[in-house]
Design a protein around this motif. Structure first.
Motif, PDB file in Angstrom:
ATOM      1  N   UNK A  37       0.829  -1.204   0.000  1.00 16.81           N
ATOM      2  CA  UNK A  37       0.000   0.000   0.000  1.00 16.81           C
ATOM      3  C   UNK A  37       0.864   1.255   0.000  1.00 16.81           C
ATOM      4  N   UNK A  38       1.925   1.254   0.801  1.00 14.19           N
ATOM      5  CA  UNK A  38       2.811   2.422   0.870  1.00 14.19           C
ATOM      6  C   UNK A  38       3.422   2.709  -0.492  1.00 14.19           C
ATOM      7  N   UNK A  39       3.914   1.669  -1.151  1.00 13.54           N
ATOM      8  CA  UNK A  39       4.523   1.833  -2.465  1.00 13.54           C
ATOM      9  C   UNK A  39       3.514   2.290  -3.508  1.00 13.54           C
ATOM     10  N   UNK A  40       2.318   1.682  -3.495  1.00 14.74           N
ATOM     11  CA  UNK A  40       1.287   2.034  -4.477  1.00 14.74           C
ATOM     12  C   UNK A  40       0.807   3.470  -4.289  1.00 14.74           C
ATOM     13  N   UNK A  41       0.607   3.867  -3.040  1.00 11.80           N
ATOM     14  CA  UNK A  41       0.156   5.228  -2.770  1.00 11.80           C
ATOM     15  C   UNK A  41       1.178   6.255  -3.240  1.00 11.80           C
ATOM     16  N   UNK A  42       2.427   5.983  -2.956  1.00 10.43           N
ATOM     17  CA  UNK A  42       3.474   6.918  -3.344  1.00 10.43           C
ATOM     18  C   UNK A  42       3.639   6.949  -4.864  1.00 10.43           C
ATOM     19  N   UNK A  43       3.551   5.781  -5.498  1.00 12.51           N
ATOM     20  CA  UNK A  43       3.640   5.718  -6.951  1.00 12.51           C
ATOM     21  C   UNK A  43       2.538   6.544  -7.602  1.00 12.51           C
ATOM     22  N   UNK A  44       1.331   6.401  -7.105  1.00  6.92           N
ATOM     23  CA  UNK A  44       0.199   7.140  -7.680  1.00  6.92           C
ATOM     24  C   UNK A  44       0.379   8.641  -7.498  1.00  6.92           C
ATOM     25  N   UNK A  45       0.818   9.035  -6.325  1.00  9.96           N
ATOM     26  CA  UNK A  45       0.983  10.470  -6.054  1.00  9.96           C
ATOM     27  C   UNK A  45       2.071  11.071  -6.933  1.00  9.96           C
ATOM     28  N   UNK A  46       3.215  10.378  -7.046  1.00 11.41           N
ATOM     29  CA  UNK A  46       4.325  10.902  -7.821  1.00 11.41           C
ATOM     30  C   UNK A  46       4.017  10.888  -9.314  1.00 11.41           C
ATOM     31  N   UNK A  47       3.285   9.897  -9.786  1.00 12.02           N
ATOM     32  CA  UNK A  47       2.886   9.867 -11.201  1.00 12.02           C
ATOM     33  C   UNK A  47       1.986  11.057 -11.523  1.00 12.02           C
ATOM     34  N   UNK A  48       1.105  11.381 -10.603  1.00 12.20           N
ATOM     35  CA  UNK A  48       0.205  12.527 -10.814  1.00 12.20           C
ATOM     36  C   UNK A  48       1.005  13.821 -10.894  1.00 12.20           C
ATOM     37  N   UNK A  49       1.976  13.970  -9.985  1.00 11.28           N
ATOM     38  CA  UNK A  49       2.801  15.177 -10.001  1.00 11.28           C
ATOM     39  C   UNK A  49       3.653  15.234 -11.262  1.00 11.28           C
ATOM     40  N   UNK A  50       4.200  14.094 -11.678  1.00  8.90           N
ATOM     41  CA  UNK A  50       5.014  14.064 -12.888  1.00  8.90           C
ATOM     42  C   UNK A  50       4.191  14.468 -14.103  1.00  8.90           C
ATOM     43  N   UNK A  51       2.947  14.015 -14.163  1.00 13.61           N
ATOM     44  CA  UNK A  51       2.079  14.398 -15.281  1.00 13.61           C
ATOM     45  C   UNK A  51       1.880  15.913 -15.307  1.00 13.61           C
ATOM     46  N   UNK A  52       1.760  16.510 -14.127  1.00  8.37           N
ATOM     47  CA  UNK A  52       1.603  17.975 -14.068  1.00  8.37           C
ATOM     48  C   UNK A  52       2.894  18.653 -14.495  1.00  8.37           C
ATOM     49  N   UNK A  53       4.033  18.115 -14.095  1.00 13.27           N
ATOM     50  CA  UNK A  53       5.313  18.712 -14.473  1.00 13.27           C
ATOM     51  C   UNK A  53       5.499  18.701 -15.989  1.00 13.27           C
ATOM     52  N   UNK A  54       4.974  17.661 -16.640  1.00 13.16           N
ATOM     53  CA  UNK A  54       5.107  17.580 -18.100  1.00 13.16           C
ATOM     54  C   UNK A  54       4.314  18.668 -18.808  1.00 13.16           C
ATOM     55  N   UNK A  55       3.358  19.303 -18.110  1.00 13.41           N
ATOM     56  CA  UNK A  55       2.594  20.380 -18.709  1.00 13.41           C
ATOM     57  C   UNK A  55       3.310  21.712 -18.620  1.00 13.41           C
ATOM     58  N   UNK A  56       4.406  21.768 -17.818  1.00  8.13           N
ATOM     59  CA  UNK A  56       5.162  23.007 -17.677  1.00  8.13           C
ATOM     60  C   UNK A  56       5.929  23.302 -18.963  1.00  8.13           C
ATOM     61  N   UNK A  57       5.980  24.548 -19.382  1.00  8.94           N
ATOM     62  CA  UNK A  57       6.803  24.907 -20.541  1.00  8.94           C
ATOM     63  C   UNK A  57       8.265  24.604 -20.245  1.00  8.94           C
ATOM     64  N   UNK A  58       8.931  23.939 -21.183  1.00  7.00           N
ATOM     65  CA  UNK A  58      10.348  23.654 -21.028  1.00  7.00           C
ATOM     66  C   UNK A  58      10.667  22.509 -20.113  1.00  7.00           C
ATOM     67  N   UNK A  59       9.639  21.747 -19.651  1.00  7.27           N
ATOM     68  CA  UNK A  59       9.898  20.633 -18.736  1.00  7.27           C
ATOM     69  C   UNK A  59      10.577  19.488 -19.446  1.00  7.27           C
TER      70      UNK A  59
END
Length: 232
Positions: free
Chosen positions: A210-232
């Motif tokens: 559960x700890x690994x899955x929760x962290x994976x989901x959270x970080x994947x969501x943040x990474x997806x947002x980072x990809x929307x940044x100009x120049x990311x």
């Protein structure tokens, strides 16, 4: 550039600078065998111990290498880039992908190895993150990173702890930019609170999956947002 005697201290730093310039400016190309310690000491006007320290520094920078019985040879024309410098110029998305690999496994270890002190530290960090919701974006990001650092520390592996600490400055800069650019805290001053609370609970309860899955989901969501940044 001809070598000349050194007149000011610290002598070792000056010796390093002079010898490095000979290499980077092409006076001693890659493959060149450097003059011996005695010759360098005489030319620079310093002792052999100073020359020896300077050569060690150049070896640490990846410019020269000693060969047993043959001398010291130039192996590169530019100093090797250190890890912190490499992280500073890396794309935040690249840093984040590696962060995901490190942290998801750290969360698994943390769930298996956490101590009472680790749990207390994570819970305190979670409370600090909630409190920081009332502060500016930089303070909130700092509190968020501190919580993740507490989870990594609970893994009980000092190498993982040090590795996360190396990532932290690059993460901080990228996350502050992302929060401000995407206005992520415009409607929710404490985004991700439930996910972080669940992560702490999973580690506390020893649920590695559960700890690994929760962290994976959270970080994947943040990474997806980072990809929307100009120049990311």
């Amino acid at each position: 550039m001809p070598l000349g005697a050194l007149r000011r201290s610290p002598l070792v730093d000056q010796a390093v600078q002079h010898l490095r310039e000979q290499i980077t400016e092409g006076h001693w190309p890659v493959g060149t065998r450097l003059p011996g310690e005695n010759a360098l000491a005489q030319t620079l006007g310093v002792g052999r111990s100073t020359v020896r320290e300077a050569l060690r520094a150049l070896a640490g920078a990846g410019l020269v290498r000693a060969r047993q019985g043959s001398g010291v040879f130039v192996i590169a024309s530019e100093p090797a880039e250190d890890w912190p410098a490499r992280l500073r110029r890396a794309a935040i998305t690249d840093v984040y992908e590696v962060r995901m690999m490190v942290e998801t496994q750290a969360a698994r270890l943390a769930a298996a190895r956490r101590t009472d002190e680790d749990v207390a530290a994570m819970e305190a960090a979670l409370q600090a993150r909630e409190k920081a919701a009332g502060e500016d974006d930089a303070a909130f990001v700092d509190a968020d990173i501190a919580l993740h650092a507490a989870v990594v520390a609970a893994a009980g592996n000092p190498v993982l702890t040090d590795l996360f600490a190396e990532f932290a400055p690059a993460l901080r800069e990228g996350l502050i930019d992302m929060v401000e650019l995407l206005e992520l805290r415009g409607h929710d001053r404490n985004p991700g609170h439930d996910a972080h609370a669940a992560l702490v609970a999973a580690v506390r309860d020893g649920d590695a999956a559960a700890a690994s899955d929760l962290l994976q989901a959270e970080l994947e969501q943040t990474l997806a947002r980072l990809h929307t940044k100009p120049g990311a």
